[in-house]
Design a protein around this motif. Structure first.
Motif, PDB file in Angstrom:
ATOM      1  N   THR A  47      13.326  48.667  26.993  1.00  8.22           N
ATOM      2  CA  THR A  47      13.658  47.251  27.091  1.00  8.22           C
ATOM      3  C   THR A  47      15.032  46.906  26.534  1.00  8.22           C
ATOM      4  O   THR A  47      15.520  45.800  26.758  1.00  8.22           O
ATOM      5  CB  THR A  47      12.599  46.424  26.340  1.00  8.22           C
ATOM      6  OG1 THR A  47      12.448  46.936  24.994  1.00  8.22           O
ATOM      7  CG2 THR A  47      11.255  46.496  27.047  1.00  8.22           C
ATOM      8  N   ARG A  65      16.134  36.203  29.464  1.00 10.90           N
ATOM      9  CA  ARG A  65      15.124  36.839  30.308  1.00 10.90           C
ATOM     10  C   ARG A  65      14.972  38.305  29.902  1.00 10.90           C
ATOM     11  O   ARG A  65      15.952  38.957  29.553  1.00 10.90           O
ATOM     12  CB  ARG A  65      15.514  36.755  31.781  1.00 10.90           C
ATOM     13  CG  ARG A  65      15.549  35.342  32.339  1.00 10.90           C
ATOM     14  CD  ARG A  65      16.016  35.353  33.789  1.00 10.90           C
ATOM     15  NE  ARG A  65      15.894  34.025  34.392  1.00 10.90           N
ATOM     16  CZ  ARG A  65      16.835  33.094  34.355  1.00 10.90           C
ATOM     17  NH1 ARG A  65      17.970  33.339  33.720  1.00 10.90           N
ATOM     18  NH2 ARG A  65      16.643  31.917  34.940  1.00 10.90           N
ATOM     19  N   TYR A  67      14.377  42.379  30.522  1.00 10.86           N
ATOM     20  CA  TYR A  67      14.683  43.416  31.513  1.00 10.86           C
ATOM     21  C   TYR A  67      14.072  44.723  31.028  1.00 10.86           C
ATOM     22  O   TYR A  67      13.721  44.868  29.856  1.00 10.86           O
ATOM     23  CB  TYR A  67      16.195  43.571  31.692  1.00 10.86           C
ATOM     24  CG  TYR A  67      16.834  42.414  32.421  1.00 10.86           C
ATOM     25  CD1 TYR A  67      17.287  42.561  33.726  1.00 10.86           C
ATOM     26  CD2 TYR A  67      16.970  41.170  31.815  1.00 10.86           C
ATOM     27  CE1 TYR A  67      17.858  41.501  34.408  1.00 10.86           C
ATOM     28  CE2 TYR A  67      17.534  40.098  32.484  1.00 10.86           C
ATOM     29  CZ  TYR A  67      17.979  40.266  33.784  1.00 10.86           C
ATOM     30  OH  TYR A  67      18.531  39.201  34.464  1.00 10.86           O
ATOM     31  N   ILE A  79      13.776  47.006  36.117  1.00  8.06           N
ATOM     32  CA  ILE A  79      13.033  45.770  36.337  1.00  8.06           C
ATOM     33  C   ILE A  79      13.964  44.616  35.981  1.00  8.06           C
ATOM     34  O   ILE A  79      14.407  44.504  34.827  1.00  8.06           O
ATOM     35  CB  ILE A  79      11.760  45.708  35.462  1.00  8.06           C
ATOM     36  CG1 ILE A  79      10.912  46.987  35.619  1.00  8.06           C
ATOM     37  CG2 ILE A  79      10.961  44.461  35.787  1.00  8.06           C
ATOM     38  CD1 ILE A  79      10.336  47.219  36.985  1.00  8.06           C
ATOM     39  N   SER A  80      14.267  43.785  36.963  1.00  7.25           N
ATOM     40  CA  SER A  80      15.279  42.751  36.735  1.00  7.25           C
ATOM     41  C   SER A  80      14.804  41.394  37.230  1.00  7.25           C
ATOM     42  O   SER A  80      13.881  41.288  38.048  1.00  7.25           O
ATOM     43  CB  SER A  80      16.579  43.128  37.443  1.00  7.25           C
ATOM     44  OG  SER A  80      16.375  43.279  38.846  1.00  7.25           O
ATOM     45  N   ALA A  81      15.449  40.344  36.742  1.00  5.00           N
ATOM     46  CA  ALA A  81      15.078  38.973  37.078  1.00  5.00           C
ATOM     47  C   ALA A  81      15.671  38.558  38.415  1.00  5.00           C
ATOM     48  O   ALA A  81      16.755  39.010  38.808  1.00  5.00           O
ATOM     49  CB  ALA A  81      15.550  38.021  35.984  1.00  5.00           C
ATOM     50  N   TYR A  99      11.524  40.792  39.588  1.00  4.26           N
ATOM     51  CA  TYR A  99      10.369  39.940  39.310  1.00  4.26           C
ATOM     52  C   TYR A  99      10.762  38.475  39.461  1.00  4.26           C
ATOM     53  O   TYR A  99      11.923  38.103  39.244  1.00  4.26           O
ATOM     54  CB  TYR A  99       9.772  40.225  37.931  1.00  4.26           C
ATOM     55  CG  TYR A  99      10.584  39.762  36.736  1.00  4.26           C
ATOM     56  CD1 TYR A  99      10.413  38.486  36.197  1.00  4.26           C
ATOM     57  CD2 TYR A  99      11.517  40.605  36.119  1.00  4.26           C
ATOM     58  CE1 TYR A  99      11.131  38.063  35.090  1.00  4.26           C
ATOM     59  CE2 TYR A  99      12.240  40.194  35.017  1.00  4.26           C
ATOM     60  CZ  TYR A  99      12.054  38.918  34.509  1.00  4.26           C
ATOM     61  OH  TYR A  99      12.778  38.495  33.412  1.00  4.26           O
ATOM     62  N   ASP A 101       9.972  34.162  38.822  1.00  4.83           N
ATOM     63  CA  ASP A 101       9.502  33.294  37.734  1.00  4.83           C
ATOM     64  C   ASP A 101       8.536  32.228  38.236  1.00  4.83           C
ATOM     65  O   ASP A 101       8.323  31.203  37.606  1.00  4.83           O
ATOM     66  CB  ASP A 101      10.676  32.658  36.980  1.00  4.83           C
ATOM     67  CG  ASP A 101      11.567  31.812  37.881  1.00  4.83           C
ATOM     68  OD1 ASP A 101      11.219  31.644  39.072  1.00  4.83           O
ATOM     69  OD2 ASP A 101      12.607  31.325  37.399  1.00  4.83           O
ATOM     70  N   TYR A 107       7.195  39.629  34.909  1.00  3.03           N
ATOM     71  CA  TYR A 107       7.938  40.779  34.353  1.00  3.03           C
ATOM     72  C   TYR A 107       6.979  41.919  34.030  1.00  3.03           C
ATOM     73  O   TYR A 107       7.197  43.078  34.423  1.00  3.03           O
ATOM     74  CB  TYR A 107       8.690  40.304  33.112  1.00  3.03           C
ATOM     75  CG  TYR A 107       9.260  41.369  32.210  1.00  3.03           C
ATOM     76  CD1 TYR A 107      10.394  42.087  32.569  1.00  3.03           C
ATOM     77  CD2 TYR A 107       8.689  41.612  30.957  1.00  3.03           C
ATOM     78  CE1 TYR A 107      10.951  43.041  31.710  1.00  3.03           C
ATOM     79  CE2 TYR A 107       9.231  42.556  30.092  1.00  3.03           C
ATOM     80  CZ  TYR A 107      10.358  43.264  30.477  1.00  3.03           C
ATOM     81  OH  TYR A 107      10.899  44.201  29.617  1.00  3.03           O
TER      82      TYR A 107
END
Length: 402
Positions: A47, A65, A67, A79-81, A99, A101, A107
């Protein structure tokens, strides 16, 4: 109405050139996977910015956020926003999942799609918050959790040939910033104006050397007078005066890799008390650089420099440790804490480690020679001795300026 997904793959465009070769990233992952196998880890959930960047090439911008990078024996997935769209995929080695929101904790649902449930999960104790650790337990329901903080840090401490090439380039860029700052120093100029000259010169140099990179986070701390008392004091609009002590600090950032140059200077003249302190700190700096060699512990180096200062009744003015590792690090994310020159660090130096020598003395306002004195060079540990990759000169002959 079309259902909105919790996560999806948005592989927009083509993969961009990364800072290192595919073979470099694959070698890092294979070493990590061997560690995971040895420690009984099925999936590593990184992370932190430093580990995500080190193992994937993607240096995220959190902005509140979370990641991650999930590594198993067969895959590696960032893994990203959704706010970043396709950039994380283009700028990472391996797969990427975005991912959304629309629903809280998507997430962790995205992470779970790669890591699975009921598995042995590796995590970073130095980064994962209590809140996020509770969510890891809830969503992944791990059979066990294994701390990979120290193992991953030890891996990052040993640099590859490709890393050393980039770090050498970073040190050269820091020197470019240093020379630009020296040229901008004169009585009547503000700290901020001098700092901008150094930053602009470094960013232009990085763009010239690395035309395929992303550019961000290069900065300068240029301090004068009382503002030199702390190593990390921000730039101000203070106006330089004749006789001022100065602290030049240039920090180029190249694809998550930080390097640094730090020097003591004076405006136009240096008084006798200040010169004596400056020369003493230079003596400690030169001693320290001579001690950095394979087979010597960080604590042993620290004790010898402590003795040097104590003999001159200056040890009480030391403000922090004498140096630290270089690689994937920054002022706002992690560093390799196991490779710092302090009394409580027993790590033994080995070839391909990269470490600074940066003694600092701080004399309080109102005392003769008041101010902060600091020199900083970056050294690569070799089989015999070290290689100093910092080229900007130190000392009064070159650095009484303006």
């Amino acid at each position: 109405m079309t259902a909105r997904p919790n996560f999806y793959r948005f592989h927009n465009g083509e993969k961009a050139p990364l800072q290192f070769s595919e073979a470099e990233y694959e070698a890092r992952l294979q070493k990590l996977r061997q560690t995971m196998s040895d420690m009984g880890v099925d999936a590593a959930v990184f992370t932190s910015m430093h580990n995500v960047s080190y193992f994937s090439g993607f240096t995220y911008c959190a902005f509140g956020r979370p990641y991650a990078l999930v590594v198993t024996q067969s895959t590696s997935v960032t893994i990203s926003a959704g706010i970043d769209a396709g950039q994380p995929w283009r700028r990472s080695y391996g797969d990427n999942i975005t991912y959304t929101d629309w629903q809280r904790d998507n997430y962790w649902r995205a992470i779970g799609s790669v890591a699975g449930k009921g598995k042995s999960i590796g995590y970073e104790s130095d980064h994962l918050s209590l809140l996020q650790k509770a969510k890891l337990d809830s969503f992944l329901m791990p059979e066990q959790c294994v701390d990979l903080y120290e193992a991953s840090m030890v891996q990052r401490m040993h640099k590859s040939a490709e890393e050393l090439t980039l770090i050498r380039a970073g040190a050269a860029v820091a020197d470019v910033g240093g020379f630009a700052i020296k040229d901008a120093i004169r009585a009547g100029t503000r700290e901020i104006d001098v700092a901008m000259a150094g930053r602009d010169a470094m960013e232009a140099e990085i763009a010239k050397r690395f035309p395929d990179a992303e550019y961000r986070d290069t900065w300068v701390w240029f301090q004068s007078g009382i503002n030199t008392d702390g190593a990390h004091n921000p730039v101000t609009s203070r106006v330089l005066e004749r006789g001022d002590i100065l602290s030049l600090n240039t920090f180029p950032m190249i694809s998550g890799y930080y390097t640094a140059l730090e020097r003591t200077l004076f405006v136009e003249e240096v008084d006798d008390a200040s010169l004596k302190l400056w020369e003493a700190n230079i003596g400690a700096h030169e001693l320290g650089m001579s001690l950095l060699k394979s087979g010597v512990s960080c604590a042993a180096v620290t004790e010898e420099i402590n003795a040097f200062f104590a003999e001159r009744d200056l040890l009480q003015y030391r403000t922090f440790g004498y140096g630290h590792s270089f690689g994937v690090l920054s002022h706002y994310y992690g560093r390799e804490a196991g490779l710092e020159l302090r009394e409580d660090i027993d790590t033994v130096l080995e070839p391909r480690m990269v470490i600074s020598m940066e003694p600092m003395l701080t004399i309080a306002e109102g005392q003769p020679g008041a101010g902060g004195y600091r020199e900083h060079d970056i050294l690569i540990i070799q089989e015999e001795g070290n290689e100093n990759i910092t080229k900007y000169p130190y000392g009064p002959e070159f650095n009484v300026v303006g």
